[in-house]
Design an enzyme around this catalytic site. Structure first.
Site, PDB file in Angstrom:
ATOM      1  N   GLY A  15       0.796  -1.221  -0.061  1.00  0.00           N
ATOM      2  CA  GLY A  15       0.095   0.052   0.021  1.00  0.00           C
ATOM      3  C   GLY A  15       1.023   1.076   0.103  1.00  0.00           C
TER       4      GLY A  15
ATOM      5  CB  SER B  25       5.737   3.433   0.623  1.00  0.00           C
ATOM      6  OG  SER B  25       5.386   2.457  -0.594  1.00  0.00           O
ATOM      7  NE  ARG B  26      10.670   1.695   5.125  1.00  0.00           N
ATOM      8  CZ  ARG B  26      10.621   0.719   4.704  1.00  0.00           C
ATOM      9  NH1 ARG B  26      10.893   0.195   3.355  1.00  0.00           N
ATOM     10  NH2 ARG B  26      10.415  -0.337   5.479  1.00  0.00           N
TER      11      ARG B  26
ATOM     12  CG  HIS C 132       3.036   0.939  -5.678  1.00  0.00           C
ATOM     13  ND1 HIS C 132       3.385   1.821  -4.533  1.00  0.00           N
ATOM     14  CD2 HIS C 132       3.645  -0.112  -5.154  1.00  0.00           C
ATOM     15  CE1 HIS C 132       4.006   1.255  -3.701  1.00  0.00           C
ATOM     16  NE2 HIS C 132       4.205   0.206  -4.092  1.00  0.00           N
TER      17      HIS C 132
ATOM     18  CE  LYS D 254      12.250   1.578  -3.712  1.00  0.00           C
ATOM     19  NZ  LYS D 254      12.431   1.193  -2.691  1.00  0.00           N
TER      20      LYS D 254
END
Ligand code: PAF
Length: 285
Positions: free
Chosen positions: A29, A187-188, A35, A150
């Site tokens: 997510g 996402s980080r 994504h 990645k």
């Protein structure tokens, strides 16, 4: 878009009954452009009559730090809205209790490619990744599954698991998607402070500067490591540190003493609590 959270019989039955190929994009997510690129690639690969499925599950058993798990972003509502907009056909968002029995006791371990890089700095991480991926494959029975490159060690391990356990699924890697300033999407990234976010492209710049040594045929790994380290640490902000910086053979993932085959220069760096990874391919002569 069909949303499924549990009921193994239903989901497996449902995906079995679908007419075309099914492409699965496993995610945790906090979806970003990277994504979305995987979703678009999936649609290209399965065509209009195939199924594009996404799983969104923050997999607790792949986290080595409880604070990282606790702080991992979980914007499920906006993730689902994005999926809907991008034409995803099936979103699988299981609860932890559905995927893991309280006494679950089987995990998948790879024992060779996981030795360095994230495998050594995050003990148990890849066991957690492989275990959840095989579960998702079993539940959704995809024709193919797409992963971002990645996380190149992750994708190498997944390919190895699929090969060694004869899992009938095709693994597709998709090139790293970057911000305009070069920072690899993750996402980080949204957890970086403004100062750290501004500084973070240093990681890609450092790797890229080191990889330029290949232009003159440099074969000594130490030269690449020294160059990358110098760029990573030059005027770095407080709280920045290198977790690992390694140069490995692209296939075996073992450290090399002389670069004679395609290699990879990879790093994991911290900005405070936030861990970012990136890598560059090294091709000499
Ligand atoms: O790369 C990720 O987001 C995760 O490691 C994955 C592959 C979805 C497994 O939880």
């Amino acid at each position: 878009m069909i949303k499924v959270t549990s009921e193994v019989k239903t989901i497996t039955q449902m995906t079995r009954d679908l007419p075309g190929p099914l492409a699965l994009i496993p995610t945790m997510g906090a979806l970003h452009e990277g994504h979305l690129a995987l979703i678009r690639r999936a649609r290209q690969l399965v065509g209009p009559n195939g199924t594009v499925a996404i799983s969104i599950f923050v997999n607790p058993i792949q986290f080595d730090r409880t604070s990282d798990l606790a702080n991992y972003p979980r914007p499920l509502k906006s993730d689902l809205a994005l999926c809907e907009k991008e034409g995803v056909d099936l979103a699988f968002t299981p609860e932890k209790e559905f995927l893991y029995h309280s006494d679950h006791s089987v995990i998948i371990t790879e024992s060779l490619l996981c030795k360095g890089l994230c495998g050594s700095s995050r003990p148990g991480h890849f066991d957690g990744v492989l275990t959840v991926i095989i579960k998702l494959f079993n539940l959704l029975q995809p024709t193919l599954a797409i992963f971002g490159e990645k996380d190149f060690q992750q994708i190498a391990l997944i390919r190895r698991m699929v090969r060694d356990l004869n899992i009938p699924v095709e693994i597709v890697g998709h090139p790293t998607v970057r911000e305009l300033d070069g920072l690899a999407l993750s996402s980080r990234n949204i957890r970086l402070t403004q100062e750290y976010r501004k500084d973070a492209p240093r990681i890609q710049r450092a790797l890229s500067a080191a990889s330029d040594l290949a232009i003159n045929g440099e074969q000594n790994p130490a030269a690449y490591l020294l160059s990358a380290k110098k760029h990573l640490l030059a005027n770095a902000p407080d709280g920045f540190f290198i977790e690992y910086l390694e140069l490995i053979d692209a296939e075996s993932m073992q450290a090399v003493s002389l670069i004679t085959k395609p290699a990879v220069l990879a790093t994991a760096c911290y900005y405070g609590e936030i861990r970012l990874i990136d890598h560059v391919k090294i091709l000499t002569g």
